[in-house]
Design a protein around this motif. Structure first.
Motif, mmCIF file in Angstrom:
data_model
loop_
_atom_site.group_PDB
_atom_site.id
_atom_site.type_symbol
_atom_site.label_atom_id
_atom_site.label_comp_id
_atom_site.label_asym_id
_atom_site.label_seq_id
_atom_site.Cartn_x
_atom_site.Cartn_y
_atom_site.Cartn_z
ATOM 1 N N ASN A 20 43.202 91.639 40.215
ATOM 2 C CA ASN A 20 42.206 91.758 39.163
ATOM 3 C C ASN A 20 42.561 92.899 38.198
ATOM 4 N N ALA A 21 43.089 93.993 38.757
ATOM 5 C CA ALA A 21 43.469 95.142 37.935
ATOM 6 C C ALA A 21 44.610 94.792 36.988
ATOM 7 N N ILE A 22 45.565 94.016 37.473
ATOM 8 C CA ILE A 22 46.691 93.626 36.619
ATOM 9 C C ILE A 22 46.253 92.622 35.563
ATOM 10 N N LYS A 23 45.470 91.637 35.991
ATOM 11 C CA LYS A 23 45.079 90.556 35.089
ATOM 12 C C LYS A 23 44.203 91.059 33.947
ATOM 13 N N HIS A 24 43.250 91.940 34.251
ATOM 14 C CA HIS A 24 42.284 92.377 33.248
ATOM 15 C C HIS A 24 42.534 93.800 32.764
ATOM 16 N N GLY A 25 43.584 94.439 33.260
ATOM 17 C CA GLY A 25 43.877 95.805 32.842
ATOM 18 C C GLY A 25 45.274 95.952 32.291
ATOM 19 N N VAL A 26 46.257 95.919 33.182
ATOM 20 C CA VAL A 26 47.639 96.179 32.786
ATOM 21 C C VAL A 26 48.141 95.122 31.807
ATOM 22 N N PRO A 50 45.781 80.581 42.287
ATOM 23 C CA PRO A 50 46.904 79.654 42.103
ATOM 24 C C PRO A 50 47.720 79.974 40.862
ATOM 25 N N HIS A 51 47.110 80.609 39.840
ATOM 26 C CA HIS A 51 47.865 80.984 38.641
ATOM 27 C C HIS A 51 48.928 82.018 38.974
ATOM 28 N N PHE A 52 48.606 82.907 39.912
ATOM 29 C CA PHE A 52 49.603 83.903 40.316
ATOM 30 C C PHE A 52 50.810 83.210 40.955
ATOM 31 N N VAL A 53 50.560 82.233 41.839
ATOM 32 C CA VAL A 53 51.650 81.517 42.489
ATOM 33 C C VAL A 53 52.518 80.819 41.452
ATOM 34 N N PHE A 54 51.865 80.183 40.484
ATOM 35 C CA PHE A 54 52.604 79.502 39.423
ATOM 36 C C PHE A 54 53.484 80.476 38.647
ATOM 37 N N ASN A 55 52.910 81.633 38.242
ATOM 38 C CA ASN A 55 53.673 82.628 37.486
ATOM 39 C C ASN A 55 54.801 83.227 38.322
ATOM 40 N N ALA A 56 54.516 83.455 39.629
ATOM 41 C CA ALA A 56 55.544 84.012 40.510
ATOM 42 C C ALA A 56 56.732 83.065 40.637
ATOM 43 N N LEU A 57 56.457 81.773 40.777
ATOM 44 C CA LEU A 57 57.539 80.786 40.877
ATOM 45 C C LEU A 57 58.364 80.738 39.597
ATOM 46 N N MET A 93 41.660 91.530 50.700
ATOM 47 C CA MET A 93 40.683 92.161 49.818
ATOM 48 C C MET A 93 41.365 93.061 48.787
ATOM 49 N N LEU A 94 42.253 93.930 49.255
ATOM 50 C CA LEU A 94 42.928 94.831 48.332
ATOM 51 C C LEU A 94 43.833 94.061 47.382
ATOM 52 N N GLN A 95 44.467 93.016 47.887
ATOM 53 C CA GLN A 95 45.319 92.191 47.025
ATOM 54 C C GLN A 95 44.506 91.593 45.886
ATOM 55 N N THR A 96 43.290 91.143 46.190
ATOM 56 C CA THR A 96 42.430 90.561 45.162
ATOM 57 C C THR A 96 42.083 91.604 44.099
ATOM 58 N N LEU A 97 41.772 92.822 44.536
ATOM 59 C CA LEU A 97 41.422 93.875 43.584
ATOM 60 C C LEU A 97 42.626 94.298 42.741
ATOM 61 N N VAL A 98 43.792 94.372 43.355
ATOM 62 C CA VAL A 98 45.000 94.731 42.609
ATOM 63 C C VAL A 98 45.341 93.631 41.601
ATOM 64 N N ARG A 130 57.796 90.108 36.885
ATOM 65 C CA ARG A 130 57.228 89.505 35.685
ATOM 66 C C ARG A 130 57.030 90.527 34.569
ATOM 67 N N TYR A 131 56.453 91.696 34.905
ATOM 68 C CA TYR A 131 56.106 92.678 33.875
ATOM 69 C C TYR A 131 57.186 93.729 33.653
ATOM 70 N N GLU A 132 58.142 93.828 34.577
ATOM 71 C CA GLU A 132 59.245 94.777 34.486
ATOM 72 C C GLU A 132 58.733 96.203 34.253
ATOM 73 N N ASP A 133 59.180 96.852 33.171
ATOM 74 C CA ASP A 133 58.819 98.251 32.951
ATOM 75 C C ASP A 133 57.389 98.437 32.475
ATOM 76 N N ARG A 134 56.695 97.368 32.171
ATOM 77 C CA ARG A 134 55.308 97.488 31.710
ATOM 78 C C ARG A 134 54.349 97.761 32.869
ATOM 79 N N LEU A 135 54.859 97.676 34.098
ATOM 80 C CA LEU A 135 54.007 97.898 35.270
ATOM 81 C C LEU A 135 54.621 98.966 36.168
ATOM 82 N N THR A 136 53.870 99.998 36.442
ATOM 83 C CA THR A 136 54.264 101.017 37.420
ATOM 84 C C THR A 136 53.156 101.093 38.468
ATOM 85 N N SER A 137 53.566 101.393 39.695
ATOM 86 C CA SER A 137 52.588 101.442 40.789
ATOM 87 C C SER A 137 52.889 102.623 41.695
#
Length: 362
Positions: free
Chosen positions: A258-264, A164-171, A251-256, A227-234
């Motif tokens: 997680n990668a952004i939240k705890h990595g990027v 739900p935090h992602f939805v909040f940030n996306a909005l 499943m992949l969405q959850t892992l991605v 949200r992250y603009e140039d700080r995120l490349t994929s």
């Protein structure tokens, strides 16, 4: 043939054969006697009646559900009672019809009970053992069905995870775009709508095609890019042979995520996410690499990682694998975390037919 018909056939055939053998022995020794024939016919119907009453009794009181040490005394007592009834009917009749056969018997009552006891024991043990085994088998099937139901419920819960935090940030990100870039805001709303729809549908489907799951990942990355603009490349690179393989939804969405939240998001200069798929030894391999440091799982998306491992096990069994590890740090990209998913072939022929169909349509 139904079980009921088989039961009555065995009753009629078994008792008729047993009494017929004894009657023939009398016939060969003493000759034809109508009274002996009538007693033989009566014994057939009496044996069927008594054993059928026993059947009704164990069904009514569910004896086959009892543990063995409680069932055995009841079975032995039933055998004795059935043998005693057959003796009480046959012994007086034999004294009248064939008294010569009882003259040399010192204990005719005991002998009759032993003879009929053997017959009743054979019938009772056969019937009770069959239903005892069948009942235990049904109980095991019920346990398996219950376990399967529980596992399916767990899988449904695990499939429908959307932070739900992602939805909040996306909005919030979309709200900022409404005046700056209305077209981009409209596109982002569509992407968020797709994500929410896929999340709602996830608990109705066990698996989806990889290409469909990747569209969800692309929508998610596009929203995070706002949200992250140039700080995120994929970068996403898929083997064409893997597009129709079935994977768990979200499943992949959850892992991605997680990668952004705890990595990027924790990297000062941002970072990258890379998703690749390929086939190795008839198994689907999905690799997700991202900027980050793999620390304590409880603080680094532990639930998402446990979620992934559990879902793969529920769907594909022990042949499916999920592992996450820290790669060697490079001067160009810094520390990198790598997650690998291995999914065994389930219906490879179906995937190939779909692939051929798509290529033909193109």
């Amino acid at each position: 043939m139904s079980k009921q018909k088989i039961y009555w056939f065995c009753q009629l055939f078994g008792w008729s054969l047993l009494i017929l053998v004894e009657y023939i022995a009398y016939l060969l020794e003493d000759g034809f006697d109508p009274d002996t024939l009538y007693l033989a016919v009566a014994n057939i119907f009496l044996g069927i009646t008594l054993t059928h009453l026993y059947r009704l009794m164990i069904q009514r009181w569910n004896w086959v559900r009892l543990p063995f040490f409680r069932l055995a005394p009841r079975v032995l007592l039933s055998v004795f009672v059935l043998a005693l009834i057959m003796t009480m009917v046959n012994l007086p009749m034999d004294r009248l019809i064939v008294p010569q056969h009882l003259m040399d018997e010192p204990w005719p009552l005991f002998g009759y009970i032993m003879t009929w006891g053997k017959t009743m024991l054979a019938w009772v043990l056969s019937y009770t053992a069959y239903h005892y085994v069948e009942e235990n088998r049904n109980a095991e099937i019920e346990k398996i069905l219950l376990k399967t139901s529980i596992r399916e419920t767990e899988a449904k819960v695990l499939r429908s995870q959307l932070n739900p935090h992602f939805v909040f940030n996306a909005l919030n990100s979309i709200r900022a775009l409404v005046f700056e870039n209305p077209a981009k805001a409209q596109q982002s709303i569509t992407q968020l709508s797709n994500l929410l729809r896929n999340s709602l549908l996830a608990d109705r489907r066990k698996t989806v095609e990889l290409r469909e799951e990747i569209k969800t990942v692309e929508d998610y990355l596009a929203l995070e890019k706002v949200r992250y603009e140039d700080r995120l490349t994929s970068h996403i690179e898929l083997d064409g042979r893997t597009l129709f393989w079935q994977v768990p939804p979200m499943m992949l969405q959850t892992l991605v995520e997680n990668a952004i939240k705890h990595g990027v998001s924790t990297a000062i200069r941002g970072g990258f996410i890379e998703v690749r798929s390929n086939l190795v030894a008839d198994k689907l391999h999905i690799i997700i690499r991202n900027t980050g440091v793999l620390g304590d799982k409880s603080a680094s998306g532990g639930f998402g990682l446990a979620n992934t491992a559990q879902r793969l096990e529920l769907l594909y069994g022990p042949d499916a694998r999920f592992q996450i590890f820290q790669e060697e740090e490079s001067a160009e990209n810094g520390p990198i975390v790598c997650a690998e998913i291995t999914i065994p072939a389930q219906s490879e022929s179906i995937f190939r037919r779909k692939e051929v169909a798509v290529r033909t349509s193109e």
